[in-house]
Each structure stands twice: as C-alpha cells, then as structure tokens.
Write a protein that holds these residues in place. Structure first.
Motif, PDB file in Angstrom:
ATOM      1  N   GLY A  51       1.605  -1.002  -2.846  1.00 22.39           N
ATOM      2  CA  GLY A  51       1.501  -1.426  -1.459  1.00 22.39           C
ATOM      3  C   GLY A  51       0.345  -2.378  -1.242  1.00 22.39           C
ATOM      4  O   GLY A  51      -0.226  -2.926  -2.188  1.00 22.39           O
ATOM      5  N   ARG A  52      -0.015  -2.554   0.014  1.00 17.56           N
ATOM      6  CA  ARG A  52      -1.154  -3.408   0.358  1.00 17.56           C
ATOM      7  C   ARG A  52      -1.847  -2.852   1.592  1.00 17.56           C
ATOM      8  O   ARG A  52      -1.298  -2.019   2.322  1.00 17.56           O
ATOM      9  CB  ARG A  52      -0.701  -4.841   0.621  1.00 17.56           C
ATOM     10  N   ASP A  89       2.783  -8.056  12.727  1.00 24.95           N
ATOM     11  CA  ASP A  89       1.493  -7.492  12.294  1.00 24.95           C
ATOM     12  C   ASP A  89       0.315  -7.952  13.146  1.00 24.95           C
ATOM     13  O   ASP A  89      -0.837  -7.902  12.696  1.00 24.95           O
ATOM     14  CB  ASP A  89       1.212  -7.778  10.817  1.00 24.95           C
ATOM     15  N   GLN A 359       8.074   6.052   8.005  1.00 27.34           N
ATOM     16  CA  GLN A 359       8.966   4.970   7.614  1.00 27.34           C
ATOM     17  C   GLN A 359       9.609   4.346   8.851  1.00 27.34           C
ATOM     18  O   GLN A 359      10.136   5.050   9.714  1.00 27.34           O
ATOM     19  CB  GLN A 359      10.050   5.483   6.665  1.00 27.34           C
ATOM     20  N   ARG A 363       9.605  -0.373   6.120  1.00 29.00           N
ATOM     21  CA  ARG A 363       8.211  -0.298   5.701  1.00 29.00           C
ATOM     22  C   ARG A 363       7.727   1.146   5.824  1.00 29.00           C
ATOM     23  O   ARG A 363       8.155   1.878   6.720  1.00 29.00           O
ATOM     24  CB  ARG A 363       7.344  -1.213   6.568  1.00 29.00           C
ATOM     25  N   TYR A 365       4.317   3.402   6.364  1.00 28.41           N
ATOM     26  CA  TYR A 365       2.921   3.388   6.797  1.00 28.41           C
ATOM     27  C   TYR A 365       2.249   4.663   6.311  1.00 28.41           C
ATOM     28  O   TYR A 365       2.757   5.767   6.516  1.00 28.41           O
ATOM     29  CB  TYR A 365       2.832   3.313   8.317  1.00 28.41           C
ATOM     30  N   VAL A 376       0.259   0.067   3.521  1.00 27.86           N
ATOM     31  CA  VAL A 376       1.701   0.036   3.765  1.00 27.86           C
ATOM     32  C   VAL A 376       2.435  -0.257   2.457  1.00 27.86           C
ATOM     33  O   VAL A 376       1.913  -0.936   1.573  1.00 27.86           O
ATOM     34  CB  VAL A 376       2.091  -1.029   4.818  1.00 27.86           C
ATOM     35  N   GLU A 378       6.013  -1.969   1.315  1.00 26.84           N
ATOM     36  CA  GLU A 378       7.095  -2.786   1.849  1.00 26.84           C
ATOM     37  C   GLU A 378       8.454  -2.327   1.331  1.00 26.84           C
ATOM     38  O   GLU A 378       9.481  -2.599   1.946  1.00 26.84           O
ATOM     39  CB  GLU A 378       6.866  -4.252   1.483  1.00 26.84           C
ATOM     40  N   GLU A 379       8.458  -1.629   0.200  1.00 26.59           N
ATOM     41  CA  GLU A 379       9.705  -1.129  -0.352  1.00 26.59           C
ATOM     42  C   GLU A 379       9.495   0.314  -0.790  1.00 26.59           C
ATOM     43  O   GLU A 379       8.411   0.692  -1.227  1.00 26.59           O
ATOM     44  CB  GLU A 379      10.154  -1.973  -1.552  1.00 26.59           C
TER      45      GLU A 379
END
Length: 382
Positions: A51-52, A89, A359, A363, A365, A376, A378-379
C-alpha cells in the motif's frame, strides 16, 4: 557516598515505591495457551506492504471510517477533529468534537476537552453518528459540521456513566445504534492501564434514536471494542481486546439475547471488525502476541498481579509502546468466525497497530489510534 549509605538509600527508595498505591487493581489471568502458530491462513506474508501512505502529518490517528453515497470517506483523529476525504483524495475539515484549542493533539492530556472520535458511521438519513470517547454519542451534519448530542458520557446507562466510548455500528433495518463502552473506570488516554489491569468493566449497548432510550445488552466485558453486524443482522460480532477474544451476540432467532465465544486465544489483540467487500469479516489487530525473539510482553505479565501493580507505578504510559512489536496484521474471518486468511507487514514498513480495516470502492483504508498518516491499499489480493 559509601556503600552502606548507598544501599540504605536504595532500600529506602525501593520501600517507598513498594508502599506507593498502584493505580490499578489487577487480577491474575490464566492464558488459554501460547498464541497460534504462524501457519496455514496465518502464514507470514507481505500483503500489507503493497500500500501507500496518505496525508502524512495531516491525519494523526485516523481510527475509524465510514462513507457516503457520493464516495466521500469520513474519519476522526486524535485532536478531536472529523474529516472528509473526497474521491480525489482532497481533505476537508468538518468539525471539532470538543473545544478547538492549539493544544489539541499534542498530548492525550487534552483529549477530555478536545474530544476523541472513535467509532464513526453514516446513518440512514445521511448524518454521521460519532462515538466520542469522552464527550458521548453525537449526530453530526457532514455538510455543515453541526453537532447534536444524543447521549452524554455523564448520562451513561442504568446509573453508570460512560468512561470510554469506542466501537459503533448502525442497523440498516431498524436504525438502532449499537456501541461499546470499553470501561467504566479508565478513559481512552489511560487505555494501557485498562489493558494491563485486565478488568471486566465494559458494556455493549443499544441506543434507539426514535425514543432516545439506551439499553445495556451485555456487561462484565473485557474491554469491548469493535462491533459489526452480520450481513443479515442476526448477530453482532464483538471484540474483547484485552483478552484477545471475539464474541457473537445474537439479535434474532432462538438464541437472541445470548452470547458465545467464536474465537479465543487470538494471534493478537483485536480492535475494530468490519464487513469486507465479499461478505467476510476483517479484524484489525492492534498488537500481535508474538515477538521475533522474546515472548509477548502482555502474555508474560498476565498471570502476575503484583508485577502489573509495580509496573503501573514506575513506568510512564508512553514507555509501553517500546515493549510492543511493530508488526501489522489483519485477520479475515468466515461467517462462523474461523480464520480464512491474513495480511501481514512483518517489518511495519507501511503501518502497524491497525485499528480498522474499511473497504470502499476498491480501496482498503487501514486505521490506527496514534500514527500520523493514513495507509491505504489500492488492491485487495485474495
């Protein structure tokens, strides 16, 4: 100073510490056994490292999440603020749950005045329902930030005030608001004392927004935390954080009004529980019960009340974080509470101490109670 004088001074200090009253009154806790092995659905992986981080330095402790029909996500932070995250965002401040002071967020000492939103959900009327740990149950207009107090901590239920409002869930069928009070003794800022003391002073409650009445569904719980309704709303799953256990409380059927243990001796201490996009349950693990070398700290001290009383007297609350593993873990459970999968970040490279797994629109969280960013995914890998 001579050796004799030094020894006498040391003895005097030790005697003084021994005679000091401890803030906690713990009971011995017999563990069900060592934590389960990291194998099968619990096997170590790096799925959470993919994630990021968003809003680093802007969102501090985004604990819980909800979303509206337009795709906006809402969360609350340690400084008592509610925020809206738009699909692009962008971040928008909604309201301050308590007083908006410069000191808010700088220390847990200010939380009783500034507020600390924990559970956040959207009701059937498009209003945010917020369980503020100190200030009570609120309804908040997500567009204007206008707050309406539904139930204060001082009111409580059945003659007992709330001290630590925490988990939250709303029935889509009836509008009933289910919530947890983690302790009638310790507030959120003393959560570490709550966990170490290992008391059973928590409750599961239900609030009727039509009548304004509140009902105690379960009491004598060990730090009840996150709750989630089953897809058919026939039961609630509830996390008892301090003893690493999940309960099922039946709302319908022949077992209505009763509870049962669905998962015990967990791999870590559970926080919030959410439904996934594919009808499984996702559990955020706030602290794992394993170290790479040492046995888990909380496991080691659980059977020894005298040790816990002493530690509570001499160790500042902020120091305990250094004794906890920096490891992120999410459990995925089936309908009956069996572990069917897990996501790990063994090095804490993305995050750790996960409070919520939400979810929404592809995404995921990942919440926390104290970290200064929002992770987060993304997949979601199956």
């Amino acid at each position: 100073m001579g050796k004799r004088a030094f020894s006498a001074a040391l003895l005097a200090v030790a005697a003084g510490v021994y005679l000091l009253p401890s803030p906690i009154d713990p009971k011995p806790h017999v563990l069900k056994g060592p934590p389960p092995a990291l194998e099968g659905p619990l096997a170590v992986n790096t799925r959470l490292q993919k994630g990021r981080r968003l809003f680093t330095g802007k969102l501090h402790g985004p604990e819980s999440f909800t979303a509206d029909r337009e795709g906006n996500v809402y969360t609350g932070t340690v400084d008592g603020k509610l925020w809206r995250i738009a699909p692009d965002d962008s971040l928008t401040f909604i309201t301050q749950m308590g007083q908006d002071l410069p000191e808010c967020g700088s220390s847990t000492d200010h939380e009783p005045v500034c507020g600390r939103p924990h559970g956040v959900r959207m009701d059937r009327h498009g209003q945010l329902i917020v369980a503020d740990s100190y200030l009570g149950l609120h309804s908040v207009n997500p567009k204007t930030g206008e707050k309406t107090l539904l139930l204060s901590n001082s009111e409580g239920a059945e003659g007992t005030p709330f001290a630590f409002l925490n988990g939250l869930e709303i029935s889509a069928q009836t509008g009933t608001i289910y919530f947890t009070d983690s302790s009638s003794r310790w507030g959120r800022r003393h959560v570490k004392l709550e966990v170490i003391e290992l008391n059973s002073l928590g409750r599961l409650l239900a609030y009727d927004p039509q009548s304004g009445g509140v009902q105690v569904l379960l009491d004598s719980l060990y730090m009840p935390n996150g709750i989630v309704l089953s897809p058919d709303e026939d039961f609630l799953l509830l996390a008892e954080t301090s003893i690493g256990r999940l309960l099922r409380y039946w709302l319908k059927g022949p077992k209505a009004g009763t509870k049962e243990v669905v998962l015990d001796n967990m791999i870590g201490y559970p926080d919030n529980i959410r439904l996934s996009d594919h009808a499984t349950f996702l559990v955020g693990i706030t602290t794992t019960r394993f170290w790479k070398v040492l046995p888990p700290f909380l496991d080691m001290i659980a059977p020894y009340p005298a040790v816990k009383r002493f530690l509570a007297k001499v160790i500042p609350l902020s120091w305990y974080n250094a004794l906890l593993p920096r490891y992120a873990l999410v459990l995925e459970l089936g309908y009956d509470g069996e572990v069917v999968g897990s996501l790990h970040d063994p090095d804490g490279s993305l995050t750790w101490a996960i409070s919520d797994v939400f979810q929404h629109r592809g995404r995921t969280y990942l919440g926390s109670t104290d970290l200064p960013f929002l992770p987060v995914l993304e997949e979601w890998e199956d």
